[in-house]
Design a protein around this motif. Structure first.
Motif, PDB file in Angstrom:
ATOM      1  N   ASP A   1       0.845  -1.185   0.000  1.00 41.10           N
ATOM      2  CA  ASP A   1       0.000   0.000   0.000  1.00 41.10           C
ATOM      3  C   ASP A   1       0.883   1.238   0.000  1.00 41.10           C
ATOM      4  O   ASP A   1       1.700   1.436   0.906  1.00 41.10           O
ATOM      5  CB  ASP A   1      -0.909   0.014   1.233  1.00 41.10           C
ATOM      6  CG  ASP A   1      -1.915  -1.132   1.205  1.00 41.10           C
ATOM      7  OD1 ASP A   1      -2.299  -1.533   0.088  1.00 41.10           O
ATOM      8  OD2 ASP A   1      -2.293  -1.611   2.290  1.00 41.10           O
ATOM      9  N   PHE A   2       0.715   2.074  -1.028  1.00 42.69           N
ATOM     10  CA  PHE A   2       1.478   3.301  -1.129  1.00 42.69           C
ATOM     11  C   PHE A   2       0.571   4.484  -0.833  1.00 42.69           C
ATOM     12  O   PHE A   2      -0.630   4.453  -1.129  1.00 42.69           O
ATOM     13  CB  PHE A   2       2.063   3.476  -2.536  1.00 42.69           C
ATOM     14  CG  PHE A   2       3.150   2.503  -2.874  1.00 42.69           C
ATOM     15  CD1 PHE A   2       4.337   2.489  -2.163  1.00 42.69           C
ATOM     16  CD2 PHE A   2       2.991   1.608  -3.918  1.00 42.69           C
ATOM     17  CE1 PHE A   2       5.343   1.595  -2.482  1.00 42.69           C
ATOM     18  CE2 PHE A   2       3.994   0.716  -4.240  1.00 42.69           C
ATOM     19  CZ  PHE A   2       5.166   0.707  -3.521  1.00 42.69           C
ATOM     20  N   THR A   3       1.171   5.515  -0.265  1.00 40.08           N
ATOM     21  CA  THR A   3       0.416   6.756  -0.103  1.00 40.08           C
ATOM     22  C   THR A   3       0.286   7.404  -1.481  1.00 40.08           C
ATOM     23  O   THR A   3       0.975   7.036  -2.426  1.00 40.08           O
ATOM     24  CB  THR A   3       1.148   7.714   0.856  1.00 40.08           C
ATOM     25  OG1 THR A   3       2.412   8.042   0.285  1.00 40.08           O
ATOM     26  CG2 THR A   3       1.344   7.068   2.226  1.00 40.08           C
ATOM     27  N   LYS A   4      -0.584   8.396  -1.578  1.00 46.63           N
ATOM     28  CA  LYS A   4      -0.774   9.049  -2.873  1.00 46.63           C
ATOM     29  C   LYS A   4       0.502   9.744  -3.327  1.00 46.63           C
ATOM     30  O   LYS A   4       0.812   9.771  -4.512  1.00 46.63           O
ATOM     31  CB  LYS A   4      -1.919  10.056  -2.787  1.00 46.63           C
ATOM     32  CG  LYS A   4      -3.264   9.398  -2.692  1.00 46.63           C
ATOM     33  CD  LYS A   4      -4.386  10.386  -2.815  1.00 46.63           C
ATOM     34  CE  LYS A   4      -5.712   9.646  -2.778  1.00 46.63           C
ATOM     35  NZ  LYS A   4      -6.828  10.534  -3.041  1.00 46.63           N
ATOM     36  N   GLU A   5       1.263  10.285  -2.379  1.00 48.82           N
ATOM     37  CA  GLU A   5       2.513  10.957  -2.729  1.00 48.82           C
ATOM     38  C   GLU A   5       3.526   9.938  -3.276  1.00 48.82           C
ATOM     39  O   GLU A   5       4.209  10.192  -4.271  1.00 48.82           O
ATOM     40  CB  GLU A   5       3.115  11.694  -1.523  1.00 48.82           C
ATOM     41  CG  GLU A   5       2.279  12.839  -1.007  1.00 48.82           C
ATOM     42  CD  GLU A   5       1.182  12.391  -0.052  1.00 48.82           C
ATOM     43  OE1 GLU A   5       1.307  11.293   0.543  1.00 48.82           O
ATOM     44  OE2 GLU A   5       0.191  13.123   0.078  1.00 48.82           O
ATOM     45  N   ASP A   6       3.630   8.790  -2.591  1.00 54.37           N
ATOM     46  CA  ASP A   6       4.556   7.749  -3.056  1.00 54.37           C
ATOM     47  C   ASP A   6       4.139   7.209  -4.418  1.00 54.37           C
ATOM     48  O   ASP A   6       4.983   6.987  -5.293  1.00 54.37           O
ATOM     49  CB  ASP A   6       4.620   6.588  -2.053  1.00 54.37           C
ATOM     50  CG  ASP A   6       5.435   6.933  -0.827  1.00 54.37           C
ATOM     51  OD1 ASP A   6       6.210   7.905  -0.899  1.00 54.37           O
ATOM     52  OD2 ASP A   6       5.306   6.214   0.184  1.00 54.37           O
ATOM     53  N   ALA A   7       2.831   6.990  -4.604  1.00 53.27           N
ATOM     54  CA  ALA A   7       2.343   6.486  -5.886  1.00 53.27           C
ATOM     55  C   ALA A   7       2.631   7.491  -7.001  1.00 53.27           C
ATOM     56  O   ALA A   7       3.056   7.103  -8.097  1.00 53.27           O
ATOM     57  CB  ALA A   7       0.850   6.189  -5.805  1.00 53.27           C
TER      58      ALA A   7
ATOM     59  N   LYS B   1       5.040   9.703  -6.994  1.00 53.76           N
ATOM     60  CA  LYS B   1       6.496   9.712  -7.191  1.00 53.76           C
ATOM     61  C   LYS B   1       6.930   8.520  -8.038  1.00 53.76           C
ATOM     62  O   LYS B   1       7.720   8.666  -8.976  1.00 53.76           O
ATOM     63  CB  LYS B   1       7.182   9.682  -5.828  1.00 53.76           C
ATOM     64  CG  LYS B   1       8.680   9.664  -5.878  1.00 53.76           C
ATOM     65  CD  LYS B   1       9.223   9.643  -4.462  1.00 53.76           C
ATOM     66  CE  LYS B   1      10.548   8.924  -4.429  1.00 53.76           C
ATOM     67  NZ  LYS B   1      11.025   8.675  -3.092  1.00 53.76           N
ATOM     68  N   HIS B   2       6.412   7.325  -7.749  1.00 54.80           N
ATOM     69  CA  HIS B   2       6.746   6.123  -8.513  1.00 54.80           C
ATOM     70  C   HIS B   2       6.271   6.249  -9.958  1.00 54.80           C
ATOM     71  O   HIS B   2       6.963   5.823 -10.891  1.00 54.80           O
ATOM     72  CB  HIS B   2       6.135   4.884  -7.863  1.00 54.80           C
ATOM     73  CG  HIS B   2       6.789   4.496  -6.579  1.00 54.80           C
ATOM     74  ND1 HIS B   2       7.651   3.435  -6.487  1.00 54.80           N
ATOM     75  CD2 HIS B   2       6.739   5.030  -5.336  1.00 54.80           C
ATOM     76  CE1 HIS B   2       8.092   3.326  -5.240  1.00 54.80           C
ATOM     77  NE2 HIS B   2       7.547   4.286  -4.533  1.00 54.80           N
TER      78      HIS B   2
ATOM     79  N   GLU C   1       5.909   9.046 -11.644  1.00 56.33           N
ATOM     80  CA  GLU C   1       6.792  10.010 -12.312  1.00 56.33           C
ATOM     81  C   GLU C   1       8.135   9.367 -12.670  1.00 56.33           C
ATOM     82  O   GLU C   1       8.662   9.587 -13.762  1.00 56.33           O
ATOM     83  CB  GLU C   1       7.004  11.226 -11.406  1.00 56.33           C
ATOM     84  CG  GLU C   1       7.611  12.405 -12.090  1.00 56.33           C
ATOM     85  CD  GLU C   1       6.694  13.011 -13.144  1.00 56.33           C
ATOM     86  OE1 GLU C   1       7.230  13.552 -14.116  1.00 56.33           O
ATOM     87  OE2 GLU C   1       5.463  12.925 -12.999  1.00 56.33           O
TER      88      GLU C   1
END
Length: 149
Positions: free
Chosen positions: A51-57, A59-60, A62
């Protein structure tokens, strides 16, 4: 042992193979161990996605987008380079006189394909390899003495 329905037919084939029938106690233990490893690998549950946060998702996403853009750029540069070389070679071949017997050897030489082992692509061009570049790796250690034809 409870097995998932999708893997039952595969497991039946594993249990029925004569490879896993034991002839001696030591050999039987080894084959039972292999059989258990195979059954565990077939019946393993898939690992859940992290489970990724929206920021991590974001970033990934991008990072992946930039990677694809970079790979396309490298691909296009290589193929543009090859296309230019092919176009220049074809133009040079078309410039040779066609009917003159004295200079016909030039055309034949230009159309000759050199298939020697010494001919290599330029160092900047990526080529597929048998192994990734590993320091101090010697592939001859893993080759058989006989040469397979």
């Amino acid at each position: 042992m409870n097995f998932r329905p999708a893997t039952r037919s595969i497991q039946r084939r594993i249990f029925q193979k004569s490879v896993f029938r034991s002839f001696s106690s030591e050999e039987g233990k080894r084959r039972d161990r292999v059989k258990n490893i195979l059954v565990a690998a077939i019946d393993a549950e898939p690992t859940p996605r992290p489970d990724f946060t929206k920021e991590d998702a974001a970033k990934h996403f991008e990072i992946g987008k930039n990677y694809v853009k970079g790979k396309f750029q490298v691909h296009n540069e290589i193929h543009h380079d090859l296309a230019c070389k092919i176009r220049m070679k074809n133009h040079a071949i078309n410039m040779f006189p066609r009917t003159t017997d004295e200079l016909s050897y030039l055309r034949e030489t230009a159309l000759y394909i050199d298939d020697d082992d010494d001919t290599m692509p330029p160092l900047y061009r990526s080529i597929p390899l048998d192994t990734p570049p590993i320091d101090n790796f010697d592939a001859t250690r893993f080759m058989s003495e006989k040469e397979d034809d």
